[in-house]
Design a protein around this motif. Structure first.
Motif, PDB file in Angstrom:
ATOM      1  N   ALA A 156      60.000 106.881  81.211  1.00 56.02           N
ATOM      2  CA  ALA A 156      60.860 108.069  81.151  1.00 56.02           C
ATOM      3  C   ALA A 156      61.081 108.452  79.694  1.00 56.02           C
ATOM      4  CB  ALA A 156      62.186 107.779  81.840  1.00 56.02           C
ATOM      5  N   PRO A 157      61.223 109.745  79.415  1.00 56.33           N
ATOM      6  CA  PRO A 157      61.393 110.180  78.023  1.00 56.33           C
ATOM      7  C   PRO A 157      62.677 109.673  77.376  1.00 56.33           C
ATOM      8  CG  PRO A 157      61.553 112.042  79.540  1.00 56.33           C
ATOM      9  CD  PRO A 157      61.164 110.841  80.340  1.00 56.33           C
ATOM     10  N   THR A 158      63.688 109.404  78.171  1.00 56.63           N
ATOM     11  CA  THR A 158      64.927 108.848  77.625  1.00 56.63           C
ATOM     12  C   THR A 158      65.342 107.668  78.471  1.00 56.63           C
ATOM     13  OG1 THR A 158      66.294 110.310  78.977  1.00 56.63           O
ATOM     14  CG2 THR A 158      65.741 111.078  76.749  1.00 56.63           C
ATOM     15  N   ALA A 159      66.086 106.768  77.875  1.00 56.95           N
ATOM     16  CA  ALA A 159      66.570 105.597  78.605  1.00 56.95           C
ATOM     17  C   ALA A 159      67.807 105.983  79.398  1.00 56.95           C
ATOM     18  CB  ALA A 159      66.895 104.463  77.637  1.00 56.95           C
ATOM     19  N   LEU A 160      67.668 106.031  80.713  1.00 58.38           N
ATOM     20  CA  LEU A 160      68.806 106.337  81.561  1.00 58.38           C
ATOM     21  C   LEU A 160      69.459 105.041  81.994  1.00 58.38           C
ATOM     22  CD1 LEU A 160      67.173 109.024  83.869  1.00 58.38           C
ATOM     23  CD2 LEU A 160      68.659 109.414  81.905  1.00 58.38           C
ATOM     24  N   THR A 161      70.762 105.027  82.033  1.00 53.07           N
ATOM     25  CA  THR A 161      71.443 103.829  82.503  1.00 53.07           C
ATOM     26  C   THR A 161      71.310 103.757  84.007  1.00 53.07           C
ATOM     27  OG1 THR A 161      73.555 104.931  82.826  1.00 53.07           O
ATOM     28  CG2 THR A 161      73.131 103.982  80.632  1.00 53.07           C
ATOM     29  N   SER A 162      71.509 102.601  84.561  1.00 48.07           N
ATOM     30  CA  SER A 162      71.397 102.455  86.010  1.00 48.07           C
ATOM     31  C   SER A 162      72.457 103.287  86.715  1.00 48.07           C
ATOM     32  CB  SER A 162      71.500 100.986  86.404  1.00 48.07           C
ATOM     33  OG  SER A 162      72.745 100.452  86.006  1.00 48.07           O
ATOM     34  N   VAL A 163      73.614 103.449  86.101  1.00 48.56           N
ATOM     35  CA  VAL A 163      74.664 104.265  86.700  1.00 48.56           C
ATOM     36  C   VAL A 163      74.206 105.715  86.782  1.00 48.56           C
ATOM     37  CG1 VAL A 163      77.018 105.125  86.391  1.00 48.56           C
ATOM     38  CG2 VAL A 163      76.486 102.731  85.898  1.00 48.56           C
ATOM     39  N   THR A 164      73.608 106.227  85.714  1.00 47.77           N
ATOM     40  CA  THR A 164      73.122 107.600  85.698  1.00 47.77           C
ATOM     41  C   THR A 164      72.031 107.780  86.743  1.00 47.77           C
ATOM     42  OG1 THR A 164      73.597 107.739  83.351  1.00 47.77           O
ATOM     43  CG2 THR A 164      72.101 109.388  84.238  1.00 47.77           C
ATOM     44  N   MET A 165      71.135 106.807  86.836  1.00 48.35           N
ATOM     45  CA  MET A 165      70.043 106.909  87.803  1.00 48.35           C
ATOM     46  C   MET A 165      70.579 106.887  89.235  1.00 48.35           C
ATOM     47  SD  MET A 165      66.824 105.108  86.099  1.00 48.35           S
ATOM     48  CE  MET A 165      65.891 105.795  87.417  1.00 48.35           C
ATOM     49  N   ARG A 166      71.539 106.011  89.499  1.00 49.07           N
ATOM     50  CA  ARG A 166      72.112 105.953  90.846  1.00 49.07           C
ATOM     51  C   ARG A 166      72.811 107.265  91.183  1.00 49.07           C
ATOM     52  NH1 ARG A 166      73.482 100.298  89.486  1.00 49.07           N
ATOM     53  NH2 ARG A 166      71.973  99.036  90.613  1.00 49.07           N
ATOM     54  N   ALA A 167      73.562 107.818  90.230  1.00 52.77           N
ATOM     55  CA  ALA A 167      74.253 109.086  90.445  1.00 52.77           C
ATOM     56  C   ALA A 167      73.247 110.188  90.738  1.00 52.77           C
ATOM     57  CB  ALA A 167      75.097 109.434  89.233  1.00 52.77           C
ATOM     58  N   ALA A 168      72.172 110.252  89.982  1.00 49.39           N
ATOM     59  CA  ALA A 168      71.143 111.262  90.196  1.00 49.39           C
ATOM     60  C   ALA A 168      70.530 111.115  91.583  1.00 49.39           C
ATOM     61  CB  ALA A 168      70.072 111.160  89.120  1.00 49.39           C
ATOM     62  N   ARG A 169      70.283 109.871  91.999  1.00 51.63           N
ATOM     63  CA  ARG A 169      69.711 109.623  93.315  1.00 51.63           C
ATOM     64  C   ARG A 169      70.671 110.068  94.418  1.00 51.63           C
ATOM     65  NH1 ARG A 169      67.807 104.528  92.325  1.00 51.63           N
ATOM     66  NH2 ARG A 169      69.605 103.608  93.314  1.00 51.63           N
ATOM     67  N   LEU A 170      71.953 109.745  94.254  1.00 49.59           N
ATOM     68  CA  LEU A 170      72.941 110.133  95.257  1.00 49.59           C
ATOM     69  C   LEU A 170      73.081 111.645  95.353  1.00 49.59           C
ATOM     70  CD1 LEU A 170      75.725 107.484  94.639  1.00 49.59           C
ATOM     71  CD2 LEU A 170      74.262 107.671  96.637  1.00 49.59           C
TER      72      LEU A 170
ATOM     73  N   GLY B 299      70.826 113.846  94.533  1.00 50.11           N
ATOM     74  CA  GLY B 299      69.583 114.371  95.095  1.00 50.11           C
ATOM     75  C   GLY B 299      69.520 114.182  96.599  1.00 50.11           C
ATOM     76  N   ALA B 300      70.057 113.057  97.072  1.00 45.51           N
ATOM     77  CA  ALA B 300      70.006 112.759  98.501  1.00 45.51           C
ATOM     78  C   ALA B 300      70.960 113.644  99.293  1.00 45.51           C
ATOM     79  CB  ALA B 300      70.354 111.284  98.737  1.00 45.51           C
ATOM     80  N   SER B 301      72.054 114.066  98.673  1.00 45.93           N
ATOM     81  CA  SER B 301      73.028 114.862  99.406  1.00 45.93           C
ATOM     82  C   SER B 301      72.713 116.350  99.384  1.00 45.93           C
ATOM     83  CB  SER B 301      74.437 114.623  98.827  1.00 45.93           C
ATOM     84  OG  SER B 301      74.499 115.095  97.493  1.00 45.93           O
ATOM     85  N   ALA B 302      71.750 116.770  98.545  1.00 46.95           N
ATOM     86  CA  ALA B 302      71.429 118.194  98.431  1.00 46.95           C
ATOM     87  C   ALA B 302      70.607 118.670  99.598  1.00 46.95           C
ATOM     88  CB  ALA B 302      70.677 118.448  97.128  1.00 46.95           C
TER      89      ALA B 302
END
Length: 87
Positions: free
Chosen positions: A68-82, A84-87
């Motif tokens: 990935a172009p930037t280091a995302l924290t696991s919290v950020t990744m989980r939030a993005a996944r959640l 994305g899943a609810s959209a």
């Protein structure tokens, strides 16, 4: 170097316990004993092929984070996944 370490830890945080066990023991990371697909399959009650599939998917997760172009924290990744899943 710190960015690499952060990305690596973020990648490991995204794996399930089973995925971590498989990756660590297939490669022998952290001084762990290397195990065959069959031995891991026996431990989890699944076939060698299923262990191979889990290992492959875990490595894909790791690669996706590490490149990935930037280091995302696991919290950020989980939030993005959640989100994305609810959209």
């Amino acid at each position: 170097m710190a960015d690499f370490v952060e990305m690596f830890h973020a990648a490991m945080d995204e794996l399930t316990e089973r995925e971590l066990f498989i990756v660590y023991h297939r490669i022998g990371w952290g001084g762990r004993k290397r195990m065959t697909l069959a031995a891991i399959g026996e431990k989890y009650g699944v076939s060698r092929e299923r262990v191979r599939q889990i290992e492959k998917n875990a490595m894909k997760k790791i690669k996706a984070i590490m490149v990935a172009p930037t280091a995302l924290t696991s919290v950020t990744m989980r939030a993005a996944r959640l989100l994305g899943a609810s959209a």
